[in-house]
Design an enzyme around this catalytic site. Structure first.
Site, PDB file in Angstrom:
ATOM      1  N   GLU A   1      -5.531  -8.470  -0.178  1.00 44.40           N
ATOM      2  CA  GLU A   1      -6.216  -8.311   1.034  1.00 44.40           C
ATOM      3  C   GLU A   1      -7.700  -7.928   0.641  1.00 44.40           C
ATOM      4  O   GLU A   1      -8.017  -7.080  -0.111  1.00 44.40           O
ATOM      5  CB  GLU A   1      -5.711  -6.810   1.579  1.00 44.40           C
ATOM      6  CG  GLU A   1      -4.372  -7.019   2.459  1.00 44.40           C
ATOM      7  CD  GLU A   1      -4.191  -5.780   3.112  1.00 44.40           C
ATOM      8  OE1 GLU A   1      -4.919  -5.034   3.650  1.00 44.40           O
ATOM      9  OE2 GLU A   1      -2.655  -5.354   3.225  1.00 44.40           O
TER      10      GLU A   1
ATOM     11  N   GLU B   1       0.694  -1.406  -0.095  1.00 43.88           N
ATOM     12  CA  GLU B   1       0.138   0.086  -0.143  1.00 43.88           C
ATOM     13  C   GLU B   1       0.890   1.319  -0.047  1.00 43.88           C
ATOM     14  O   GLU B   1       0.823   2.069   0.837  1.00 43.88           O
ATOM     15  CB  GLU B   1      -0.929  -0.007   1.278  1.00 43.88           C
ATOM     16  CG  GLU B   1      -2.218  -1.069   1.036  1.00 43.88           C
ATOM     17  CD  GLU B   1      -3.109  -1.006   2.094  1.00 43.88           C
ATOM     18  OE1 GLU B   1      -3.013  -0.136   3.140  1.00 43.88           O
ATOM     19  OE2 GLU B   1      -4.109  -1.593   2.001  1.00 43.88           O
TER      20      GLU B   1
END
Length: 517
Positions: A310, A181
């Protein structure tokens, strides 16, 4: 005009053909994610203070439940945690390992569970390890050194260090995430797309020089709500295409629908929530298109696939401040029936997009937004455990492209959507076919006619269903089996079809046995 009562089933149909295929189902679609976050590792996987733990500190009851789910790949050690993680902290004698502040979750990391402990856990679980490297505070040399430590035969500094720590043979870790991320302002070492792509390319290059057999995964946008989506994805793919094998995507579903920051003050909207797979499908389609464009721009002959590493429902337990404690009780989401149905539709998306989505990791596996909850003296399975386990155990071979006809359900967010969300698989090697049905309606049962257009199975050999009148029903330590998938009597094939009624708010799995080919 006579009004039809809500209890009257509406008609729906599903037609299957074993030659009408979406793509090959990768076993790695059924993966998990274990981050040093809250109580996922400590007091979850690893808990030496529990009377239920073995001599290694592992919980046999937790391991049994994880094996039941049949995870094929496991991402580790983060997540946001990895962007400040020094992997060398977690090796060597435990008494000498440093205690550090883990800035991502404001907690204390004891490093009592590290690379060797994770690999022992993964080997016992029978799952493929997927390591994330630190591209926040870490250097490309740090990433390459970790590959040497994990994968190379002895004879050089880090491989010899591994041997001195008790493992002479290489672990042979194949899958490597290039950070996590990196577009997020919450991320240690946040970068813009160009800076990240440059660093990811150089890290992947150096890591491949260490071990040419590895597969690398680059970071996509942290969420579709990010202001840079999908430009970030296009930039990274265009620049890094030749050095990566997979491209990461993340998303967390919520009721109410999430903003990038929170859901505070928004009204619940269960009809739209149960239609979330339209968003999941669109997310996969957008990034699949970005991959095709990047492949064309690079004049490339190689393929890059999607890694949804995720995914889950997450919106209630949002406080991530561990207040500088060990194993803080944070992000311990409690799941209900509607959450389980959304998870089932997400897994339907994975099958429908199996031509391009090849890895998926539910976040996470124990305690922290997880299918399993523990305390020192016990555990229970959350509602989302059941669809994940049924898909993992029965979806194999190829994904079929079902023809679905069903009534439409109005939603505020997506307009009119099909009441019935469907995926199906067929494994030629075993002759087993599986059909997965979610009735999104909160009030109306559906009378579903399931037919086979080319190869009628000998019989339906198994069927499970989870349902109930209350979308908010959940499990707990006191009532661990309030919402589960229960076996039902499989319908009998008549001619080339079966019929069954699926109740509102339900997930149904049907297993068919075809003649071997």
């Amino acid at each position: 005009m006579t009004e039809i009562p809500d209890s009257t089933p509406l008609q729906a149909s599903v037609a299957l053909h074993t030659g009408r295929i979406t793509g090959e189902i990768s076993p790695l679609l059924f993966g998990g994610f274990a981050e040093h976050m809250g109580r996922c590792i400590y007091e979850g996987i690893y808990d030496p203070e529990s009377p239920l733990s073995d001599a290694r500190g592992l919980r046999p009851d937790v391991m049994a439940a994880l094996k039941e789910t049949n995870y094929r790949i496991m991402r580790y050690p983060g997540g946001n945690f990895v962007s400040g993680y020094r992997w060398t902290d977690g090796i060597g004698p435990k008494a000498g390992r440093p205690r550090r502040r883990a800035l991502a979750w404001r907690s204390i990391e004891t490093n009592q569970f590290g690379p060797h402990e994770f690999m022992e856990f993964a080997e016992e679980l029978g799952t493929e390890p997927m390591w994330a490297v630190n591209l926040g505070t870490g250097s490309i040399q740090d990433a390459a050194d970790l590959v040497e430590y994990m994968n190379l035969p002895t004879g050089t500094l880090y491989s010899d260090l591994r041997a001195s720590n008790g493992r002479s043979e290489p672990y042979g870790v194949k899958y490597w995430c290039l950070g996590n991320e990196m577009d997020g302002p919450w991320q240690i070492g946040q970068m813009d797309a160009h800076a990240y792509a440059d660093k990811a390319v150089q890290a992947a290059k150096l890591m491949r020089w260490m071990d040419p057999g590895i597969k690398t995964i680059a970071c996509g946008s942290s969420a579709t709500a990010m202001p840079g989506y999908p430009e970030w994805d296009m930039t990274v793919l265009s620049h890094a295409y030749e050095q990566i094998d997979y491209f990461s995507m993340h998303h967390y579903a919520a009721n109410p629908y999430p903003t990038i920051s929170n859901t505070d003050g928004l009204p619940r909207d269960t009809d739209s929530y149960l239609a979330s797979s339209l968003h999941f499908d669109e997310h996969a389609d957008t990034l699949a298109a970005a991959i095709r464009v990047a492949k064309a721009k690079n004049r490339s002959k190689r393929d890059v696939f999607l890694c949804w590493d995720e995914w889950n429902v997450w919106y209630r337990a949002k406080g991530g401040d561990g207040e500088w404690s060990e194993a803080p009780h944070i992000l311990e989401e409690v799941y209900n029936l509607e959450d389980a149905l959304v998870v089932a539709t997400w897994l339907n998306t994975f099958l429908r997009k199996s031509d391009v989505v090849k890895i998926a990791c539910i976040a996470q596996i124990v305690n922290v937004i997880a299918p399993i909850m523990t305390r020192r003296d016990g555990m229970f399975r959350q509602t989302i455990f059941y669809p994940l386990t049924l898909f993992s155990r029965h979806a194999s071979g190829v994904a079929l492209d079902p023809l679905v006809r069903a009534p439409l359900q109005p939603t505020a967010r997506y307009g009119d959507v099909s009441m019935l969300d469907v995926s199906a698989s067929f494994d030629e090697a075993t002759g087993e076919g599986a059909t997965f049905l979610v009735n999104r309606s909160q009030t109306r049962p559906l009378r579903v006619t399931l037919s086979w257009e080319d190869d009628t199975p000998r019989a339906l050999t198994g069927a499970w269903q989870m349902s109930g009148p209350d979308p908010l029903a959940e499990n707990s330590f006191e009532m661990p089996d309030a919402v589960t998938a229960v076996p039902i009597t499989p319908p009998v094939i008549e001619g080339r079809q079966v019929s069954l009624t699926v109740p509102p708010l339900s997930f149904t799995t049907l297993i068919a046995q075809h003649a071997p080919r």
